[in-house]
Design a protein around this motif. Structure first.
Motif, mmCIF file in Angstrom:
data_model
loop_
_atom_site.group_PDB
_atom_site.id
_atom_site.type_symbol
_atom_site.label_atom_id
_atom_site.label_comp_id
_atom_site.label_asym_id
_atom_site.label_seq_id
_atom_site.Cartn_x
_atom_site.Cartn_y
_atom_site.Cartn_z
ATOM 1 N N GLY A 1 0.703 -1.236 0.159
ATOM 2 C CA GLY A 1 -0.015 -0.064 0.111
ATOM 3 C C GLY A 1 0.667 1.333 -0.103
ATOM 4 O O GLY A 1 0.343 2.477 0.377
ATOM 5 N N ASN A 2 2.217 1.071 -0.404
ATOM 6 C CA ASN A 2 2.703 2.445 -0.627
ATOM 7 C C ASN A 2 3.684 2.372 -1.815
ATOM 8 O O ASN A 2 4.034 1.156 -2.357
ATOM 9 C CB ASN A 2 3.642 2.821 0.649
ATOM 10 N N PHE A 3 4.193 3.484 -2.314
ATOM 11 C CA PHE A 3 4.904 3.215 -3.727
ATOM 12 C C PHE A 3 6.198 2.826 -3.431
ATOM 13 O O PHE A 3 7.074 2.124 -4.278
ATOM 14 C CB PHE A 3 4.896 4.753 -4.166
ATOM 15 N N ARG A 4 6.969 3.232 -2.467
ATOM 16 C CA ARG A 4 8.333 2.739 -2.229
ATOM 17 C C ARG A 4 8.559 1.511 -1.981
ATOM 18 O O ARG A 4 9.750 0.942 -1.983
ATOM 19 C CB ARG A 4 8.913 3.697 -1.121
ATOM 20 N N GLY A 5 7.650 0.831 -1.195
ATOM 21 C CA GLY A 5 7.831 -0.539 -0.717
ATOM 22 C C GLY A 5 7.985 -1.642 -1.679
ATOM 23 O O GLY A 5 8.986 -2.255 -1.726
ATOM 24 N N PRO A 6 7.304 -1.559 -2.906
ATOM 25 C CA PRO A 6 7.601 -2.645 -3.879
ATOM 26 C C PRO A 6 9.113 -2.442 -4.628
ATOM 27 O O PRO A 6 9.846 -3.332 -5.162
ATOM 28 C CB PRO A 6 6.535 -2.323 -4.961
ATOM 29 N N ILE A 7 9.576 -1.062 -4.464
ATOM 30 C CA ILE A 7 10.932 -0.624 -5.076
ATOM 31 C C ILE A 7 11.888 -1.250 -4.147
ATOM 32 O O ILE A 7 12.862 -2.072 -4.674
ATOM 33 C CB ILE A 7 11.135 0.684 -4.944
ATOM 34 N N ALA A 8 11.847 -1.415 -2.866
ATOM 35 C CA ALA A 8 12.639 -1.991 -1.886
ATOM 36 C C ALA A 8 12.435 -3.496 -2.063
ATOM 37 O O ALA A 8 13.534 -4.165 -1.850
ATOM 38 C CB ALA A 8 12.389 -1.348 -0.396
ATOM 39 N N GLY A 9 11.374 -4.279 -2.107
ATOM 40 C CA GLY A 9 11.203 -5.328 -2.315
ATOM 41 C C GLY A 9 11.951 -5.937 -3.395
ATOM 42 O O GLY A 9 12.442 -7.043 -3.458
ATOM 43 N N ALA A 10 11.698 -5.204 -4.478
ATOM 44 C CA ALA A 10 12.240 -5.876 -5.853
ATOM 45 C C ALA A 10 13.668 -5.765 -5.564
ATOM 46 O O ALA A 10 14.576 -6.708 -6.169
ATOM 47 C CB ALA A 10 11.702 -4.963 -7.049
ATOM 48 N N ALA A 11 14.536 -4.652 -5.389
ATOM 49 C CA ALA A 11 15.702 -4.529 -5.071
ATOM 50 C C ALA A 11 16.324 -5.676 -4.178
ATOM 51 O O ALA A 11 17.374 -6.219 -4.471
ATOM 52 C CB ALA A 11 16.099 -3.359 -4.418
ATOM 53 N N LEU A 12 15.560 -5.897 -3.153
ATOM 54 C CA LEU A 12 15.993 -6.939 -1.974
ATOM 55 C C LEU A 12 15.997 -8.440 -2.781
ATOM 56 O O LEU A 12 17.501 -9.055 -2.424
ATOM 57 C CB LEU A 12 15.319 -6.917 -0.812
ATOM 58 N N LEU A 13 14.987 -8.752 -3.287
ATOM 59 C CA LEU A 13 14.770 -10.138 -3.814
ATOM 60 C C LEU A 13 15.571 -10.300 -5.152
ATOM 61 O O LEU A 13 15.614 -11.436 -5.607
ATOM 62 C CB LEU A 13 13.346 -10.358 -3.746
ATOM 63 N N VAL A 14 16.346 -9.205 -5.746
ATOM 64 C CA VAL A 14 16.798 -9.369 -6.965
ATOM 65 C C VAL A 14 18.357 -9.296 -6.592
ATOM 66 O O VAL A 14 19.069 -10.313 -6.931
ATOM 67 C CB VAL A 14 16.459 -8.169 -8.099
ATOM 68 N N ILE A 15 18.791 -8.547 -5.670
ATOM 69 C CA ILE A 15 20.098 -8.524 -5.435
ATOM 70 C C ILE A 15 20.558 -9.501 -4.594
ATOM 71 O O ILE A 15 21.632 -10.094 -4.655
ATOM 72 C CB ILE A 15 20.338 -6.919 -4.923
ATOM 73 N N LEU A 16 19.794 -9.801 -3.350
ATOM 74 C CA LEU A 16 20.271 -10.619 -2.206
ATOM 75 C C LEU A 16 20.507 -12.242 -2.878
ATOM 76 O O LEU A 16 21.675 -12.519 -2.510
ATOM 77 C CB LEU A 16 19.113 -10.802 -1.151
ATOM 78 N N PRO A 17 19.660 -12.735 -3.577
ATOM 79 C CA PRO A 17 20.254 -14.102 -4.164
ATOM 80 C C PRO A 17 21.549 -13.920 -4.952
ATOM 81 O O PRO A 17 22.474 -14.971 -4.713
ATOM 82 C CB PRO A 17 19.186 -14.432 -5.006
ATOM 83 N N GLU A 18 21.808 -12.729 -5.487
ATOM 84 C CA GLU A 18 22.965 -12.987 -6.409
ATOM 85 C C GLU A 18 24.209 -12.479 -5.204
ATOM 86 O O GLU A 18 25.455 -13.047 -5.650
ATOM 87 C CB GLU A 18 23.181 -11.820 -7.524
ATOM 88 N N ALA A 19 23.942 -11.785 -4.392
ATOM 89 C CA ALA A 19 25.107 -11.507 -3.495
ATOM 90 C C ALA A 19 25.370 -12.736 -2.563
ATOM 91 O O ALA A 19 26.418 -12.930 -2.329
ATOM 92 C CB ALA A 19 24.659 -10.535 -2.566
ATOM 93 N N MET A 20 24.325 -13.601 -2.493
ATOM 94 C CA MET A 20 24.675 -14.963 -1.758
ATOM 95 C C MET A 20 25.649 -15.726 -2.350
ATOM 96 O O MET A 20 26.153 -16.728 -2.082
ATOM 97 C CB MET A 20 23.377 -15.682 -1.348
#
Length: 258
Positions: A230-249
């Protein structure tokens, strides 16, 4: 550098997906597990139109968005009366139906073999082939989609979505047509997902039914939930986290077990 640009493209694709899904899940308050199916529809529309008829990205993506927006009626019409677990089951049925269609309609989609030989991205007849050009193009598409969704969510129409989520009966009592706004929200959300699917197919240049899998829908939903509904910034953070985190691992130095 090429690896970083690859991550940028994937982030742009999932950013569009997460922002579009947030329109329905976050602002309208209806949990759906069928978003990957509409994402795949956009991908297959681009893949088949470009392979068979030589269409460039813009008309093929627009066709995919139109098809997905029309097929969104399979979700938006049940949303007139169903909520909660019942609507989730409907969305799961739609997802399974579209996945089965893509998997079994072998004369069109080539089934489990997928669509190969997808041409490189072209806009107005100009090829987009270098990693930097693709990353810039994907970022431009993501920015346009994000601006459209931000404008919608901050408008009176966006406030009507929230009021429908909070108390649909009260919204109807004020003379608002909540059925129409549900149709509009699902059509816009699925059309945006189809554009992201077309961008994915044009980038990877291969597409199979796994793009419409339940696992993919759960990943998309996780991006919205992790970032915040329900906010605009949330999906941006969620997409960044779940795209970058698996690669960082991949680069994490985990101790080996004996």
């Amino acid at each position: 550098m090429t690896y970083v640009l690859h991550l940028v493209v994937y982030f742009d694709i999932y950013l569009i997906v997460a922002l579009s899904l947030n329109l329905v899940v976050g602002y309208l308050g209806l949990l759906t597990l069928a978003h990957a199916a509409y994402y795949a529809i956009g991908g297959y529309a681009y893949a088949l139109l470009s392979v068979n008829f030589g269409w460039s990205f813009i008309p093929a993506a627009a066709a995919g968005a139109a098809i997905a927006g029309t097929l969104s009626l399979a979700l938006s019409l049940p949303a007139w009366r169903l909520k909660g677990d019942f609507f989730v089951l409907v969305s799961l049925s739609v997802q399974a139906l579209i996945f089965s269609l893509l998997y079994n309609w072998t004369s069109l989609t080539r089934g489990s073999f997928g669509v190969t030989g997808i041409p490189e991205l072209k806009v107005l007849g100009l090829p987009i082939s270098s990693p930097l050009a693709i990353a810039l193009f994907a970022s431009a598409i993501a920015l346009i989609c994000a601006l459209i969704l931000w404008r919608l969510q901050t408008s009176a129409w966006g406030r009507l979505l929230v009021s429908t989520r909070e108390d649909e009966l009260a919204a109807r009592g004020l003379g608002k047509n909540t059925r129409v706004v549900k149709l509009q929200a699902f059509a816009i959300s699925t059309a945006m997902a189809a554009i992201a699917g077309a961008l994915y197919a044009g980038y990877v240049r291969y597409l199979d039914p796994s793009a419409a899998s339940l696992d993919e829908s759960i990943l998309m939903l996780s991006m919205v939930i992790v970032g915040g509904l329900g906010n605009f910034r949330g999906p941006i953070a969620g997409a960044a986290l779940l795209v970058i985190l698996p690669e960082a691992m991949r680069f994490a130095d985990f101790p080996e077990q004996d």
